[in-house]
Design a protein around this motif. Sequence first.
Motif, PDB file in Angstrom:
ATOM      1  N   CYS A  23       0.837  -1.196   0.000  1.00  0.00           N
ATOM      2  CA  CYS A  23       0.000   0.000   0.000  1.00  0.00           C
ATOM      3  C   CYS A  23       0.877   1.253   0.000  1.00  0.00           C
ATOM      4  O   CYS A  23       1.869   1.324   0.731  1.00  0.00           O
ATOM      5  CB  CYS A  23      -0.912   0.018   1.226  1.00  0.00           C
ATOM      6  N   SER A  75       4.248   0.665   2.268  1.00  0.00           N
ATOM      7  CA  SER A  75       4.403  -0.327   3.324  1.00  0.00           C
ATOM      8  C   SER A  75       3.593  -1.562   2.975  1.00  0.00           C
ATOM      9  O   SER A  75       2.780  -1.563   2.033  1.00  0.00           O
ATOM     10  CB  SER A  75       3.947   0.245   4.678  1.00  0.00           C
ATOM     11  N   CYS A  87       0.719  -4.041   4.155  1.00  0.00           N
ATOM     12  CA  CYS A  87      -0.437  -4.083   5.046  1.00  0.00           C
ATOM     13  C   CYS A  87      -1.089  -5.464   4.989  1.00  0.00           C
ATOM     14  O   CYS A  87      -1.098  -6.104   3.931  1.00  0.00           O
ATOM     15  CB  CYS A  87      -1.461  -3.006   4.684  1.00  0.00           C
ATOM     16  N   ARG A 106      -4.608  -7.827   5.935  1.00  0.00           N
ATOM     17  CA  ARG A 106      -6.014  -7.917   6.339  1.00  0.00           C
ATOM     18  C   ARG A 106      -6.221  -9.293   6.957  1.00  0.00           C
ATOM     19  O   ARG A 106      -6.038 -10.315   6.298  1.00  0.00           O
ATOM     20  CB  ARG A 106      -6.956  -7.713   5.148  1.00  0.00           C
ATOM     21  N   THR A 139      -4.135  -0.245  14.757  1.00  0.00           N
ATOM     22  CA  THR A 139      -4.833  -1.318  14.050  1.00  0.00           C
ATOM     23  C   THR A 139      -6.300  -0.950  13.855  1.00  0.00           C
ATOM     24  O   THR A 139      -7.004  -0.667  14.839  1.00  0.00           O
ATOM     25  CB  THR A 139      -4.737  -2.639  14.826  1.00  0.00           C
ATOM     26  N   TRP A 150      -7.026  -4.605  10.069  1.00  0.00           N
ATOM     27  CA  TRP A 150      -6.060  -4.174   9.070  1.00  0.00           C
ATOM     28  C   TRP A 150      -4.823  -3.648   9.791  1.00  0.00           C
ATOM     29  O   TRP A 150      -4.922  -2.766  10.646  1.00  0.00           O
ATOM     30  CB  TRP A 150      -6.658  -3.087   8.181  1.00  0.00           C
ATOM     31  N   ASP A 168      -0.756  -2.160   9.474  1.00  0.00           N
ATOM     32  CA  ASP A 168       0.334  -1.567   8.700  1.00  0.00           C
ATOM     33  C   ASP A 168       1.642  -2.036   9.324  1.00  0.00           C
ATOM     34  O   ASP A 168       1.970  -1.677  10.455  1.00  0.00           O
ATOM     35  CB  ASP A 168       0.240  -0.037   8.745  1.00  0.00           C
ATOM     36  N   ARG A 183       6.404   0.703  13.302  1.00  0.00           N
ATOM     37  CA  ARG A 183       5.192   0.127  12.713  1.00  0.00           C
ATOM     38  C   ARG A 183       5.224  -1.389  12.708  1.00  0.00           C
ATOM     39  O   ARG A 183       4.166  -2.034  12.676  1.00  0.00           O
ATOM     40  CB  ARG A 183       5.001   0.655  11.289  1.00  0.00           C
ATOM     41  N   VAL A 206      -5.948   2.847   7.647  1.00  0.00           N
ATOM     42  CA  VAL A 206      -5.246   1.641   7.177  1.00  0.00           C
ATOM     43  C   VAL A 206      -6.191   0.768   6.357  1.00  0.00           C
ATOM     44  O   VAL A 206      -5.804   0.217   5.322  1.00  0.00           O
ATOM     45  CB  VAL A 206      -4.668   0.864   8.376  1.00  0.00           C
ATOM     46  N   ARG A 207      -7.429   0.656   6.811  1.00  0.00           N
ATOM     47  CA  ARG A 207      -8.427  -0.129   6.056  1.00  0.00           C
ATOM     48  C   ARG A 207      -8.628   0.462   4.666  1.00  0.00           C
ATOM     49  O   ARG A 207      -8.674  -0.270   3.664  1.00  0.00           O
ATOM     50  CB  ARG A 207      -9.744  -0.139   6.811  1.00  0.00           C
ATOM     51  N   ARG A 262      -6.567   2.300   2.869  1.00  0.00           N
ATOM     52  CA  ARG A 262      -5.382   2.062   2.045  1.00  0.00           C
ATOM     53  C   ARG A 262      -5.365   0.640   1.498  1.00  0.00           C
ATOM     54  O   ARG A 262      -5.049   0.422   0.329  1.00  0.00           O
ATOM     55  CB  ARG A 262      -4.115   2.324   2.870  1.00  0.00           C
ATOM     56  N   PHE A 263      -5.714  -0.321   2.344  1.00  0.00           N
ATOM     57  CA  PHE A 263      -5.700  -1.717   1.907  1.00  0.00           C
ATOM     58  C   PHE A 263      -6.803  -1.989   0.885  1.00  0.00           C
ATOM     59  O   PHE A 263      -6.557  -2.581  -0.176  1.00  0.00           O
ATOM     60  CB  PHE A 263      -5.872  -2.638   3.120  1.00  0.00           C
TER      61      PHE A 263
END
Length: 413
Positions: free
Chosen positions: A202, A207, A209, A211, A277, A298, A300, A311, A333-334, A336-337
Amino acid sequence: MDLINLLLPRQSSSNINQHKHEHKNPGRNLIDLPLEILELIRDYLSPNDTASLVLCNHALLRAFGNRHWASLRPGGDNNQYRESFLTTLSRDLPGHFFCHYCVRLHLRDDLGSPGPALNPENRWPCVSKAGESLRLCVCAHPIISWYRFTFHHLQLAMKRHHHGPGHGISTESLSFTEVEVSRDEDEADRVTTLLSVEARICPEPMSLCLRIQHWALVSSTMRDMIRSKTKFVTICDHITTHSSEISQLGESELKPRRTESEYRAGPDVSKCRFCNTDFQVEIKDFGDEGLALVVTKWLDLGSGLTPMDTRWRVHLGRDRDAEIGALGEAGIVRLRFESERGLTQDALSCQNASYLRQKRFMNAMDRWNDCTWFLQAGKRMPFSYHLDGSLFLLLAVLNLPIIPYAWWMFFRG
């Protein structure tokens, strides 16, 4: 290069024109400089840069000698130069990577996938000694999961992204789905749990990530006890599913919906203020088969440049000093994923639910032992891993490699 060009003698225009008509033009390069000039250049270079330079050809090696190699030996203050040199060297070695724990190069093929199958026999002491894996993040069963994601997996996935498919490992090789059936004697008391893991690169910042989705299915006779039967499910090292905050989310999911808009509304996205998270908690009704607690989260994991990256360390569950603190709003983060190409969250939930319905996982996955089934890298293994419990226990006690069932049948005759 500007300094070298100034030091090298200039060519006249007649010589340049003459060289254009020659098939072989040796040109001028660094080794044409006098030895005294080369020594002056060396004095401005660090030991790791000098080592990289002498690997270019034998002439530079003879000119600079071997004195710089002593500064690259492991231990003490040399590790800084050694790490820089081996990191640079690994970029030109697709089949190798630099290990931050033992400060040396490892073969990429000696690192197995995070799942239990097809792992190489030679497990590096540095990996087992470090013991840094996402153990708490994948705690979806009453017993420990077989999924072992280490920093080396993060490092190699990012290496492939930066240097091409000839390097590192693919994010697909990190995917994993695992189903565990508890060993309770009474079938009505058993809890069926599922763990699924996916990885994506992502951007912003660049980075890796993950799920991760947990499922805990209790029988229809235990619907009212779903909270007590799923206490082993964790969200991170800081939040568990039986904490007061998460229990309230679960109770809200158990309440009957009154309007159509309530049915359409999805669960809220929450965030751990310590490790950043993102997570969602849901309750899925399986009708006569029972009720399921579903946790999607999710993570990172960072850029994979160093295991000291906050991280990464914040998810290990033993380094309290690495806590990130609140970074932005919940759901970043969600977002981005889910913005990257791949299976959507709804499609993943439907897929995992289909494995649990009518125990379809028993036919769709490989059986690892008497209570575990899995899919590694999104597909079944080339050999059958249907080991009966006694054979699996015997191999574990004797510390012998677990061989495919087909080979076992061949040797058994």
